[in-house]
Design an enzyme around this catalytic site. Structure first.
Site, PDB file in Angstrom:
ATOM      1  N   HIS A  94      -9.464   1.131   5.327  1.00  0.00           N
ATOM      2  CA  HIS A  94      -8.144   1.290   5.966  1.00  0.00           C
ATOM      3  C   HIS A  94      -8.311   2.221   7.170  1.00  0.00           C
ATOM      4  O   HIS A  94      -9.120   3.159   7.124  1.00  0.00           O
ATOM      5  CB  HIS A  94      -7.149   1.873   4.953  1.00  0.00           C
ATOM      6  CG  HIS A  94      -5.729   1.840   5.451  1.00  0.00           C
ATOM      7  ND1 HIS A  94      -5.250   2.758   6.350  1.00  0.00           N
ATOM      8  CD2 HIS A  94      -4.714   0.982   5.191  1.00  0.00           C
ATOM      9  CE1 HIS A  94      -3.984   2.468   6.621  1.00  0.00           C
ATOM     10  NE2 HIS A  94      -3.631   1.391   5.933  1.00  0.00           N
TER      11      HIS A  94
ATOM     12  N   GLU B 150      -5.165  -5.162  10.868  1.00  0.00           N
ATOM     13  CA  GLU B 150      -4.152  -4.127  11.028  1.00  0.00           C
ATOM     14  C   GLU B 150      -4.342  -3.413  12.365  1.00  0.00           C
ATOM     15  O   GLU B 150      -5.166  -2.470  12.463  1.00  0.00           O
ATOM     16  CB  GLU B 150      -4.268  -3.108   9.905  1.00  0.00           C
ATOM     17  CG  GLU B 150      -4.030  -3.704   8.534  1.00  0.00           C
ATOM     18  CD  GLU B 150      -3.427  -2.680   7.580  1.00  0.00           C
ATOM     19  OE1 GLU B 150      -2.329  -2.908   7.102  1.00  0.00           O
ATOM     20  OE2 GLU B 150      -4.065  -1.635   7.353  1.00  0.00           O
TER      21      GLU B 150
ATOM     22  N   SER C 288       3.565  -2.297  10.303  1.00  0.00           N
ATOM     23  CA  SER C 288       5.031  -2.270  10.407  1.00  0.00           C
ATOM     24  C   SER C 288       5.690  -3.587  10.001  1.00  0.00           C
ATOM     25  O   SER C 288       6.657  -4.033  10.617  1.00  0.00           O
ATOM     26  CB  SER C 288       5.460  -1.876  11.825  1.00  0.00           C
ATOM     27  OG  SER C 288       5.056  -0.547  12.094  1.00  0.00           O
TER      28      SER C 288
ATOM     29  N   ASN D  34       0.872  -1.182   0.000  1.00  0.00           N
ATOM     30  CA  ASN D  34       0.000   0.000   0.000  1.00  0.00           C
ATOM     31  C   ASN D  34       0.907   1.230   0.000  1.00  0.00           C
ATOM     32  O   ASN D  34       1.502   1.568   1.016  1.00  0.00           O
ATOM     33  CB  ASN D  34      -0.884  -0.033   1.264  1.00  0.00           C
ATOM     34  CG  ASN D  34      -1.695   1.244   1.431  1.00  0.00           C
ATOM     35  OD1 ASN D  34      -1.823   2.052   0.503  1.00  0.00           O
ATOM     36  ND2 ASN D  34      -2.244   1.433   2.623  1.00  0.00           N
ATOM     37  N   TRP D  35       0.995   1.865  -1.152  1.00  0.00           N
ATOM     38  CA  TRP D  35       1.927   3.000  -1.283  1.00  0.00           C
ATOM     39  C   TRP D  35       1.405   4.262  -0.594  1.00  0.00           C
ATOM     40  O   TRP D  35       2.138   5.231  -0.450  1.00  0.00           O
ATOM     41  CB  TRP D  35       2.190   3.304  -2.749  1.00  0.00           C
ATOM     42  CG  TRP D  35       2.932   2.233  -3.504  1.00  0.00           C
ATOM     43  CD1 TRP D  35       3.421   1.056  -2.985  1.00  0.00           C
ATOM     44  CD2 TRP D  35       3.284   2.232  -4.889  1.00  0.00           C
ATOM     45  NE1 TRP D  35       4.048   0.345  -3.978  1.00  0.00           N
ATOM     46  CE2 TRP D  35       3.973   1.044  -5.152  1.00  0.00           C
ATOM     47  CE3 TRP D  35       3.070   3.130  -5.943  1.00  0.00           C
ATOM     48  CZ2 TRP D  35       4.470   0.723  -6.423  1.00  0.00           C
ATOM     49  CZ3 TRP D  35       3.549   2.818  -7.215  1.00  0.00           C
ATOM     50  CH2 TRP D  35       4.246   1.625  -7.440  1.00  0.00           C
ATOM     51  N   LYS D  36       0.144   4.277  -0.262  1.00  0.00           N
ATOM     52  CA  LYS D  36      -0.489   5.476   0.307  1.00  0.00           C
ATOM     53  C   LYS D  36      -0.215   6.697  -0.601  1.00  0.00           C
ATOM     54  O   LYS D  36      -0.115   6.540  -1.816  1.00  0.00           O
ATOM     55  CB  LYS D  36      -0.003   5.715   1.737  1.00  0.00           C
ATOM     56  CG  LYS D  36      -0.101   4.473   2.612  1.00  0.00           C
ATOM     57  CD  LYS D  36       0.112   4.755   4.062  1.00  0.00           C
ATOM     58  CE  LYS D  36       0.159   3.438   4.811  1.00  0.00           C
ATOM     59  NZ  LYS D  36       0.159   3.595   6.240  1.00  0.00           N
TER      60      LYS D  36
ATOM     61  N   GLY E 228       2.659   2.141  10.763  1.00  0.00           N
ATOM     62  CA  GLY E 228       3.610   3.246  10.579  1.00  0.00           C
ATOM     63  C   GLY E 228       4.357   3.624  11.851  1.00  0.00           C
ATOM     64  O   GLY E 228       4.977   4.682  11.916  1.00  0.00           O
TER      65      GLY E 228
ATOM     66  N   GLU F  38      -6.671   4.616   8.163  1.00  0.00           N
ATOM     67  CA  GLU F  38      -6.483   6.042   7.842  1.00  0.00           C
ATOM     68  C   GLU F  38      -7.752   6.618   7.211  1.00  0.00           C
ATOM     69  O   GLU F  38      -8.094   7.783   7.446  1.00  0.00           O
ATOM     70  CB  GLU F  38      -5.250   6.205   6.930  1.00  0.00           C
ATOM     71  CG  GLU F  38      -3.958   5.991   7.715  1.00  0.00           C
ATOM     72  CD  GLU F  38      -2.792   5.443   6.922  1.00  0.00           C
ATOM     73  OE1 GLU F  38      -2.821   5.485   5.683  1.00  0.00           O
ATOM     74  OE2 GLU F  38      -1.842   4.964   7.562  1.00  0.00           O
TER      75      GLU F  38
ATOM     76  N   GLY G 149       2.888  -1.166   4.283  1.00  0.00           N
ATOM     77  CA  GLY G 149       2.895   0.248   3.936  1.00  0.00           C
ATOM     78  C   GLY G 149       4.313   0.711   3.640  1.00  0.00           C
ATOM     79  O   GLY G 149       4.850   0.511   2.549  1.00  0.00           O
TER      80      GLY G 149
HETATM   81  C1  PEP Z   1      -0.667   0.038   6.029  1.00  0.00           C
HETATM   82  O1  PEP Z   1      -0.621   1.101   5.455  1.00  0.00           O
HETATM   83  O2  PEP Z   1      -1.641  -0.675   5.859  1.00  0.00           O
HETATM   84  C2  PEP Z   1       0.444  -0.343   6.896  1.00  0.00           C
HETATM   85  C3  PEP Z   1       0.356  -1.480   7.510  1.00  0.00           C
HETATM   86  O3  PEP Z   1       1.505   0.538   7.011  1.00  0.00           O
HETATM   87  P1  PEP Z   1       2.937   0.217   7.643  1.00  0.00           P
HETATM   88  O4  PEP Z   1       3.412  -1.094   7.047  1.00  0.00           O
HETATM   89  O5  PEP Z   1       3.802   1.359   7.246  1.00  0.00           O
HETATM   90  O6  PEP Z   1       2.766   0.091   9.117  1.00  0.00           O
END
Ligand code: PEP
Length: 256
Positions: A93, A169, A215, A8-10, A175, A95, A236
């Protein structure tokens, strides 16, 4: 079942960076054992889709709107994603839930619209730090799953339910560099599977991939992917560099 390794590049990577990353991944993924998915921003879907056309990398979107068309400025429908060659779409998600106020009803509508358009929704669920500390995290996630799956089941659509991917998640792990311990992820994934079995029955519940996100990085991927209930990962930050995402894709299997 085949694992799903999703990036997931966001709202990251500019066009040149995206192209460079995709070119490298294309070469390295030609013999990938799992489903490899990348989710760029909407504006790069077409370009990235063209680049991965003859590869085994799959294209995903980070979001969509549930209505078919109309006066919804700035939104993108499921059919528009399909037109771009998108196969998967992330729904709910944390976010989106936290920053853009998406509740379970909105997430349900997105999941349902995705299924109706033959997109595979990646439904994100997870607890925040307070819920974990107050020991209500299993209940929180069970409620999130039930809200959506009971409605889909209500509409006699349990076959579609089997196509959904669930991403567990924990919000406190996204993050932050903190990740759930493999034993904690195992317990949550087992709870999710049991909840699904109650709602859609064992056959469909057992075909649903439950992936972990929070993470994930080259240091913890091997331990996570060797947990029996983890059917893949949603990544992410570590999906933005070729070196780290490639190492994640090539996790080492130690479990028979
Ligand atoms: C995500 O964006 O779904 C995510 C898990 O981010 P990260 O791996 O950076 O924690």
């Amino acid at each position: 079942m085949k694992a799903l390794i999703a990036g997931n590049w966001k709202m990251n990577l500019n066009l040149n960076e995206a192209i460079e990353l995709v070119e490298k991944l294309k070469n390295s993924c030609s013999n990938a054992r799992d489903d490899i998915l990348i989710c760029p921003s909407f504006v790069y879907l077409q370009k990235v889709g063209e680049l991965i056309k003859d590869s085994n990398i799959l294209l995903g979107a980070q979001n969509m709107y549930f209505e078919k068309k109309g006066a919804f400025t700035g939104e993108v429908s499921a059919q528009m994603l399909v037109d771009m060659g998108v196969k998967y779409v992330i729904c709910g998600h944390s976010e989106r839930r936290n920053i853009f106020n998406e509740n379970d009803e909105i997430v349900y509508k997105k999941v349902f619209s995705a299924l109706q358009n033959d997109l595979i929704p990646i439904l994100c669920v997870g607890e925040n730090l307070t819920e974990r500390e107050n020991n209500v995290y299993l209940e929180k996630v069970r409620n999130q799953i039930e809200y959506i799956f009971k409605k889909i089941n209500f509409e006699n659509n349990s076959e579609s339910a089997g196509r959904i991917v669930i991403a567990y998640e924990p919000i406190w792990a996204i993050g932050t560099g903190k990740n759930a311990l493999p034993k904690d992820a195992f317990l949550m994934h087992k709870t999710i599977r049991a909840t699904l079995q109650e709602i859609v029955g064992s056959v469909f519940a057992n075909s649903i991939r439950i992936i972990y996100g929070g993470s994930v990085n080259p240091e913890n991927i091997d331990d996570l992917m060797n947990v029996s209930q983890i059917d893949g990962v949603l990544v992410g930050g570590a999906s933005l560099s070729f070196e780290s995402f490639n190492r994640i894709i090539n996790y080492k299997v130690t479990q028979c």
